[in-house]
Scaffold this active site. Structure first.
Site, PDB file in Angstrom:
ATOM      1  N   PRO A   1       0.793  -1.233   0.000  1.00  0.00           N
ATOM      2  CA  PRO A   1       0.000   0.000   0.000  1.00  0.00           C
ATOM      3  C   PRO A   1       0.829   1.288   0.000  1.00  0.00           C
ATOM      4  O   PRO A   1       1.857   1.361   0.660  1.00  0.00           O
ATOM      5  CB  PRO A   1      -0.822  -0.102   1.299  1.00  0.00           C
ATOM      6  CG  PRO A   1      -0.127  -1.120   2.129  1.00  0.00           C
ATOM      7  CD  PRO A   1       0.521  -2.072   1.179  1.00  0.00           C
ATOM      8  N   ASN A   2       0.326   2.220  -0.762  1.00  0.00           N
ATOM      9  CA  ASN A   2       0.869   3.584  -0.884  1.00  0.00           C
ATOM     10  C   ASN A   2       2.184   3.663  -1.674  1.00  0.00           C
ATOM     11  O   ASN A   2       2.675   4.749  -1.955  1.00  0.00           O
ATOM     12  CB  ASN A   2       1.048   4.241   0.498  1.00  0.00           C
ATOM     13  CG  ASN A   2      -0.273   4.341   1.219  1.00  0.00           C
ATOM     14  OD1 ASN A   2      -1.233   4.880   0.682  1.00  0.00           O
ATOM     15  ND2 ASN A   2      -0.353   3.798   2.423  1.00  0.00           N
TER      16      ASN A   2
ATOM     17  N   TYR B   1      10.992   8.998   1.012  1.00  0.00           N
ATOM     18  CA  TYR B   1      10.977   7.948  -0.019  1.00  0.00           C
ATOM     19  C   TYR B   1      11.612   8.371  -1.351  1.00  0.00           C
ATOM     20  O   TYR B   1      11.644   7.567  -2.286  1.00  0.00           O
ATOM     21  CB  TYR B   1       9.532   7.486  -0.249  1.00  0.00           C
ATOM     22  CG  TYR B   1       8.903   6.875   0.994  1.00  0.00           C
ATOM     23  CD1 TYR B   1       9.359   5.658   1.493  1.00  0.00           C
ATOM     24  CD2 TYR B   1       7.860   7.516   1.673  1.00  0.00           C
ATOM     25  CE1 TYR B   1       8.795   5.095   2.635  1.00  0.00           C
ATOM     26  CE2 TYR B   1       7.288   6.956   2.812  1.00  0.00           C
ATOM     27  CZ  TYR B   1       7.763   5.745   3.286  1.00  0.00           C
ATOM     28  OH  TYR B   1       7.213   5.185   4.415  1.00  0.00           O
TER      29      TYR B   1
ATOM     30  N   ALA C   1       2.929  -0.733   4.925  1.00  0.00           N
ATOM     31  CA  ALA C   1       2.412  -0.753   6.302  1.00  0.00           C
ATOM     32  C   ALA C   1       1.923  -2.132   6.731  1.00  0.00           C
ATOM     33  O   ALA C   1       1.899  -2.437   7.931  1.00  0.00           O
ATOM     34  CB  ALA C   1       1.283   0.265   6.428  1.00  0.00           C
TER      35      ALA C   1
ATOM     36  N   GLU D   1      12.594  -9.397   2.291  1.00  0.00           N
ATOM     37  CA  GLU D   1      11.802  -8.231   2.723  1.00  0.00           C
ATOM     38  C   GLU D   1      12.623  -6.965   2.501  1.00  0.00           C
ATOM     39  O   GLU D   1      13.777  -6.911   2.929  1.00  0.00           O
ATOM     40  CB  GLU D   1      11.488  -8.386   4.220  1.00  0.00           C
ATOM     41  CG  GLU D   1      10.784  -7.183   4.828  1.00  0.00           C
ATOM     42  CD  GLU D   1      10.523  -7.350   6.333  1.00  0.00           C
ATOM     43  OE1 GLU D   1      10.698  -8.470   6.882  1.00  0.00           O
ATOM     44  OE2 GLU D   1      10.154  -6.345   6.955  1.00  0.00           O
TER      45      GLU D   1
ATOM     46  N   ARG E   1      12.773   5.084  12.558  1.00  0.00           N
ATOM     47  CA  ARG E   1      11.509   5.823  12.472  1.00  0.00           C
ATOM     48  C   ARG E   1      10.625   5.516  13.683  1.00  0.00           C
ATOM     49  O   ARG E   1      11.126   5.068  14.715  1.00  0.00           O
ATOM     50  CB  ARG E   1      10.831   5.485  11.138  1.00  0.00           C
ATOM     51  CG  ARG E   1      11.712   5.861   9.930  1.00  0.00           C
ATOM     52  CD  ARG E   1      11.022   5.565   8.627  1.00  0.00           C
ATOM     53  NE  ARG E   1       9.827   6.370   8.457  1.00  0.00           N
ATOM     54  CZ  ARG E   1       8.872   6.113   7.547  1.00  0.00           C
ATOM     55  NH1 ARG E   1       9.022   5.085   6.725  1.00  0.00           N
ATOM     56  NH2 ARG E   1       7.807   6.873   7.450  1.00  0.00           N
TER      57      ARG E   1
ATOM     58  N   ASN F   1       8.082  -5.544  -0.593  1.00  0.00           N
ATOM     59  CA  ASN F   1       7.923  -4.385   0.288  1.00  0.00           C
ATOM     60  C   ASN F   1       6.441  -4.320   0.604  1.00  0.00           C
ATOM     61  O   ASN F   1       5.641  -3.823  -0.199  1.00  0.00           O
ATOM     62  CB  ASN F   1       8.406  -3.106  -0.385  1.00  0.00           C
ATOM     63  CG  ASN F   1       8.358  -1.912   0.574  1.00  0.00           C
ATOM     64  OD1 ASN F   1       7.738  -1.991   1.647  1.00  0.00           O
ATOM     65  ND2 ASN F   1       8.988  -0.818   0.191  1.00  0.00           N
TER      66      ASN F   1
ATOM     67  N   ARG G   1       4.987  10.795  -2.801  1.00  0.00           N
ATOM     68  CA  ARG G   1       4.701  10.578  -1.386  1.00  0.00           C
ATOM     69  C   ARG G   1       5.925  10.924  -0.531  1.00  0.00           C
ATOM     70  O   ARG G   1       7.005  10.366  -0.749  1.00  0.00           O
ATOM     71  CB  ARG G   1       4.381   9.090  -1.233  1.00  0.00           C
ATOM     72  CG  ARG G   1       4.250   8.601   0.159  1.00  0.00           C
ATOM     73  CD  ARG G   1       4.278   7.068   0.209  1.00  0.00           C
ATOM     74  NE  ARG G   1       3.984   6.633   1.556  1.00  0.00           N
ATOM     75  CZ  ARG G   1       4.205   5.424   2.016  1.00  0.00           C
ATOM     76  NH1 ARG G   1       4.720   4.503   1.233  1.00  0.00           N
ATOM     77  NH2 ARG G   1       3.909   5.123   3.249  1.00  0.00           N
TER      78      ARG G   1
ATOM     79  N   HIS H   1      12.692  -2.519   2.529  1.00  0.00           N
ATOM     80  CA  HIS H   1      12.089  -1.223   2.851  1.00  0.00           C
ATOM     81  C   HIS H   1      12.988  -0.132   2.298  1.00  0.00           C
ATOM     82  O   HIS H   1      14.226  -0.252   2.360  1.00  0.00           O
ATOM     83  CB  HIS H   1      11.931  -1.061   4.368  1.00  0.00           C
ATOM     84  CG  HIS H   1      11.055  -2.106   4.952  1.00  0.00           C
ATOM     85  ND1 HIS H   1       9.689  -2.085   4.793  1.00  0.00           N
ATOM     86  CD2 HIS H   1      11.346  -3.245   5.624  1.00  0.00           C
ATOM     87  CE1 HIS H   1       9.175  -3.163   5.367  1.00  0.00           C
ATOM     88  NE2 HIS H   1      10.158  -3.891   5.877  1.00  0.00           N
TER      89      HIS H   1
HETATM   90  C1  DQA Z   1       8.105   1.141   4.016  1.00  0.00           C
HETATM   91  C2  DQA Z   1       8.136   1.380   5.529  1.00  0.00           C
HETATM   92  C3  DQA Z   1       6.773   1.135   6.137  1.00  0.00           C
HETATM   93  O1  DQA Z   1       6.811   1.360   7.534  1.00  0.00           O
HETATM   94  C4  DQA Z   1       5.760   2.085   5.527  1.00  0.00           C
HETATM   95  O2  DQA Z   1       4.476   1.829   6.044  1.00  0.00           O
HETATM   96  C5  DQA Z   1       5.764   2.055   4.047  1.00  0.00           C
HETATM   97  C6  DQA Z   1       7.029   1.978   3.338  1.00  0.00           C
HETATM   98  C7  DQA Z   1       9.447   1.492   3.338  1.00  0.00           C
HETATM   99  O3  DQA Z   1       9.642   1.071   2.210  1.00  0.00           O
HETATM  100  O4  DQA Z   1      10.281   2.198   3.917  1.00  0.00           O
HETATM  101  O5  DQA Z   1       4.723   2.194   3.389  1.00  0.00           O
HETATM  102  O6  DQA Z   1       7.864  -0.233   3.787  1.00  0.00           O
END
Ligand code: DQA
Length: 143
Positions: A9-10, A22, A74, A95, A104, A71, A17, A97
């Site tokens: 998501p997102n 990011y 959230a 995994e 954070r 990735n 964003r 990020h």
């Molecule tokens: C994320 C880190 C997560 O905590 C966050 O909710 C994201 C992006 C990252 O790529 O840094 O959406 O996965």
């Protein structure tokens, strides 16, 4: 080698964003770079904001691809369903990020999925995906 990148998501909003966290680049633009850099690796890309669609994609590719780079956004911190999907498949999952989740908010320090993944790469910006691809490339060369 066939690799599936899955973004949660997102992450469709990369480039727009929170650029301070990011970066300024869209994932699609970065994907072009990755495909050139890692040619002839077949890199497939899927993004969804919906938890069940992420589970379905993991199941779909999880018995035939050489690797998954995930990735989960959230959902990393909340999704038992994604944890269980990773546990159910044969394809190894890395995994990733973009941000350093440990630098954070505290709610980002806990990942529900790490225990079922090969490992975690966090904090290298979009290059986190390159590092995961490098792992799969080296693994293939070693076999
Ligand atoms: C994320 C880190 C997560 O905590 C966050 O909710 C994201 C992006 C990252 O790529 O840094 O959406 O996965």
């Amino acid at each position: 080698m066939k690799i599936q990148i899955i973004n949660g998501p997102n992450l469709n909003l990369l480039g727009k964003r929170e650029p301070d966290v990011y970066g300024n680049q869209s994932f699609e633009a970065f994907l072009d770079t990755l495909r050139k850099r890692f040619s002839p690796t077949e890199i497939h890309y899927f993004q969804s904001n919906i938890e069940g669609e992420l589970v379905s994609k993991i199941q779909e590719v999880g018995f035939s691809y050489d690797g998954i780079i995930l990735n989960a956004g959230a959902y990393t911190h909340t999704s038992v369903a994604i944890h269980d999907a990773i546990a159910a498949i044969k394809t190894p999952v890395v995994e990733v990020h973009i941000s350093n989740v440990y630098a954070r908010e505290e709610f980002r320090h806990k990942s529900i999925i790490t225990s079922k993944c090969v490992g975690i790469i966090s904090g290298f910006g979009l290059e986190s995906y390159s590092l995961a691809l490098t792992y799969f490339m080296l693994k293939l060369q070693a076999t």
